[in-house]
Design a protein around this motif. Structure first.
Motif, PDB file in Angstrom:
ATOM      1  N   VAL A  63       0.938  -1.220   0.105  1.00  8.79           N
ATOM      2  CA  VAL A  63      -0.108   0.018   0.115  1.00  8.79           C
ATOM      3  C   VAL A  63       0.979   1.320  -0.017  1.00  8.79           C
ATOM      4  O   VAL A  63       1.872   1.357   0.920  1.00  8.79           O
ATOM      5  CB  VAL A  63      -0.842  -0.010   1.185  1.00  8.79           C
ATOM      6  N   ILE A  64       0.607   2.151  -0.860  1.00 14.04           N
ATOM      7  CA  ILE A  64       1.457   3.356  -1.069  1.00 14.04           C
ATOM      8  C   ILE A  64       0.572   4.771  -0.847  1.00 14.04           C
ATOM      9  O   ILE A  64       1.093   5.613  -1.303  1.00 14.04           O
ATOM     10  CB  ILE A  64       2.324   3.448  -2.420  1.00 14.04           C
ATOM     11  N   GLY A  65      -0.565   4.479  -0.518  1.00 15.86           N
ATOM     12  CA  GLY A  65      -1.288   5.661  -0.344  1.00 15.86           C
ATOM     13  C   GLY A  65      -2.370   5.612   0.819  1.00 15.86           C
ATOM     14  O   GLY A  65      -2.012   4.915   1.627  1.00 15.86           O
ATOM     15  N   HIS A  66      -3.440   6.340   0.822  1.00 10.79           N
ATOM     16  CA  HIS A  66      -4.474   6.184   1.960  1.00 10.79           C
ATOM     17  C   HIS A  66      -4.882   4.951   2.100  1.00 10.79           C
ATOM     18  O   HIS A  66      -5.180   4.122   1.065  1.00 10.79           O
ATOM     19  CB  HIS A  66      -5.532   7.296   1.550  1.00 10.79           C
ATOM     20  N   ALA A  67      -4.989   4.443   3.181  1.00 10.22           N
ATOM     21  CA  ALA A  67      -5.404   2.985   3.472  1.00 10.22           C
ATOM     22  C   ALA A  67      -6.626   2.596   2.928  1.00 10.22           C
ATOM     23  O   ALA A  67      -7.622   3.056   3.277  1.00 10.22           O
ATOM     24  CB  ALA A  67      -5.439   2.950   5.147  1.00 10.22           C
ATOM     25  N   PRO A  68      -6.406   1.716   2.098  1.00 11.35           N
ATOM     26  CA  PRO A  68      -7.667   1.207   1.454  1.00 11.35           C
ATOM     27  C   PRO A  68      -8.385   0.019   2.229  1.00 11.35           C
ATOM     28  O   PRO A  68      -8.364  -1.410   1.997  1.00 11.35           O
ATOM     29  CB  PRO A  68      -7.046   0.543   0.138  1.00 11.35           C
TER      30      PRO A  68
END
Lengths: 310, 310
Positions: free
Chosen positions: B201-206
């Motif tokens: 994950v490289i962004g807002h937590a999915p």
């Protein structure tokens, strides 16, 4: 093998919010399939022209960096004095030739004047302004509340395309620090920023900054030009050497750019039925890939669709 | 001007959770200053050696990519069969010479075998396994619950250094999709992944992916080597051409690497008093920069400190 996030195609269905968290966790390999549901892409495809609004060139900024253009939509309803001041800075060419000076992983990319000893002079624009951390709720007539609960605020939702929050007890509303949101760097004083140093969120939403900083807008196109910048080696992600700085060729108000050179984007209206369906597509995904629908959407996971003007 | 996130230095104070959301929003320029409080950096500085645990070389992976080493800690308690299989893949040199094939902004970076027509053969390792999306709560004896509420799960907290969630009604626990978490790509079937394709994950937590995918661990060092990769131009962030692939020079279990070449990190014990103080430092920041303490911490905003072994 993909981490998929498209599901089946189907017609738009009404939002069904309750109950999914009550689903028992599926055991591994469970064969039961969730009913198919429209995806965000389906909702966009089925939307009407009136579900969208074009960006207003007078409230849109273009920052030209190596690799292309970053398009920022200002939110003057939430930061009226800062929006005016940033446009003035742009029109007085304040940012042209300055640079991105900071890139901190899972945090922010920031730009401004790195030269503290010999700072670039300002003309009419102000160096500092009183913070615009919150506004009276009555100023925010475009709020559409999400039914989903939030840990940081009493109410969350969207105001004319921007993620926002509000507290009926204090009567205040504010923009929230989601991915891509643009804020005004400041020192310790609440009135120590003015827009000459701006940052963009490039990681998990640092919502604890909400109500502590003036948030002025959102990057609607070009995020990868910022999010992929090398992280700075100095503390807090600052670049150490001038050669590491990422130059800003120009920073302009879209209205000042010849029409043929403008980026023509439109944003889905966040007070539309289509938007409600888009959020629901994220909140409760259907089969066949999804095994457990979340039954909830975090404010900063609610997509705000942007596309080329049709 | 900085987006600061360091505050004053002070001794560690007990967690004070309640009430901060009830603070009235400060008006711009309000002079009242919050009491000073320790920062996360202060908590780390004041911690004891017993507040930390070294990474176990048998459950640590090194992925060598251009620019350096990505260090992944496996969580065998949550994905026992996948942890074994991924280590077998590593030991049979499955990943060596394969590549990162996907980088999607605010989403994931993913690697594996891009050649669908002529896939790399496996030896003893399995191509697919039943999904390990959740485990019985009783298998997770190291859970320390956060008092903060969460929209996606009944309970959230940390299990031996990994963000996790649980539902006492179903008796299940699972790792959560926070920044830096590592998951197992799969097709539609719950049993269609096995660890030969992994993503970070490289962004807002999915978080809507929670309980839908086997989560196997966390990147504890080297995230910028992944998060700054150029985004892929094809749908879902896949690279279009082989030249765009980011080669994986090697992918090894740390125990198989000569001791002198190992990365020596330690992780703060998430069941320690020091960790409780670190989370509180994030939940309620003190003066002079902070004007309003959040009074809440999102699970994926709770820092999990990692440092060079002392």
């Amino acid at each position: 093998m993909e981490v998929q996030h498209r599901i089946n195609k189907a017609s738009i269905v009404a939002a069904v919010l309750a109950g999914s968290l009550a689903l028992p966790a599926h055991s591994a390999g469970a064969a039961r399939e969730l009913p198919s549901k429209p995806t965000v892409a389906d909702v966009i495809k089925d939307s009407k022209p009136t579900d969208w609004r074009a960006l207003d060139p007078e409230n849109t900024l273009y920052m030209e960096v190596p690799g292309g253009r970053v398009v920022i939509e200002l939110a003057p309803g939430f930061a009226p004095r800062h929006a005016v001041n940033i446009k003035m800075l742009a029109r007085e060419n304040y940012f042209d030739g300055l640079a991105i000076i900071r890139s901190q992983d899972n945090w922010v990319v920031q730009w401004g004047d790195a030269d503290e000893k010999n700072p670039r002079p300002m003309k009419t624009a102000k160096a500092t302004l009183p913070g615009e951390f919150t506004v009276p709720m009555k100023n925010d007539s475009r709020f559409t509340r999400l039914p989903d609960r939030d840990g940081y605020a009493r109410q969350v939702g969207h105001s004319n395309g921007f993620p926002s929050a509000r507290d009926p007890r204090t009567g205040q509303a504010w923009l929230t620090h989601c991915y891509g949101m643009v804020g005004v760097g400041r020192d310790n004083g609440a009135d120590s920023g003015g827009g000459s140093s701006l940052y963009v969120v490039i990681g998990h939403a640092p919502r604890h900054l909400d109500r502590n900083i003036t948030v002025v807008g959102r990057v609607v196109a070009g995020m990868p030009l910022l999010s992929t910048l090398p992280r700075g080696p100095a503390p807090m992600g600052f670049y150490e050497k001038k050669e590491q700085h990422v130059p800003i060729a120009s920073f302009k108000v879209a209205a000042d750019v010849p029409e043929a050179e403008r980026s023509k984007f439109e944003v889905m209206r966040t007070d539309s039925a289509a938007y409600k369906a888009a959020v629901e597509a994220q909140r409760n995904r259907g089969g066949p890939w999804t095994k457990v629908a979340a039954g909830h959407v975090d404010l900063c996971n609610a997509p705000i669709p942007v596309r080329e003007q049709q």
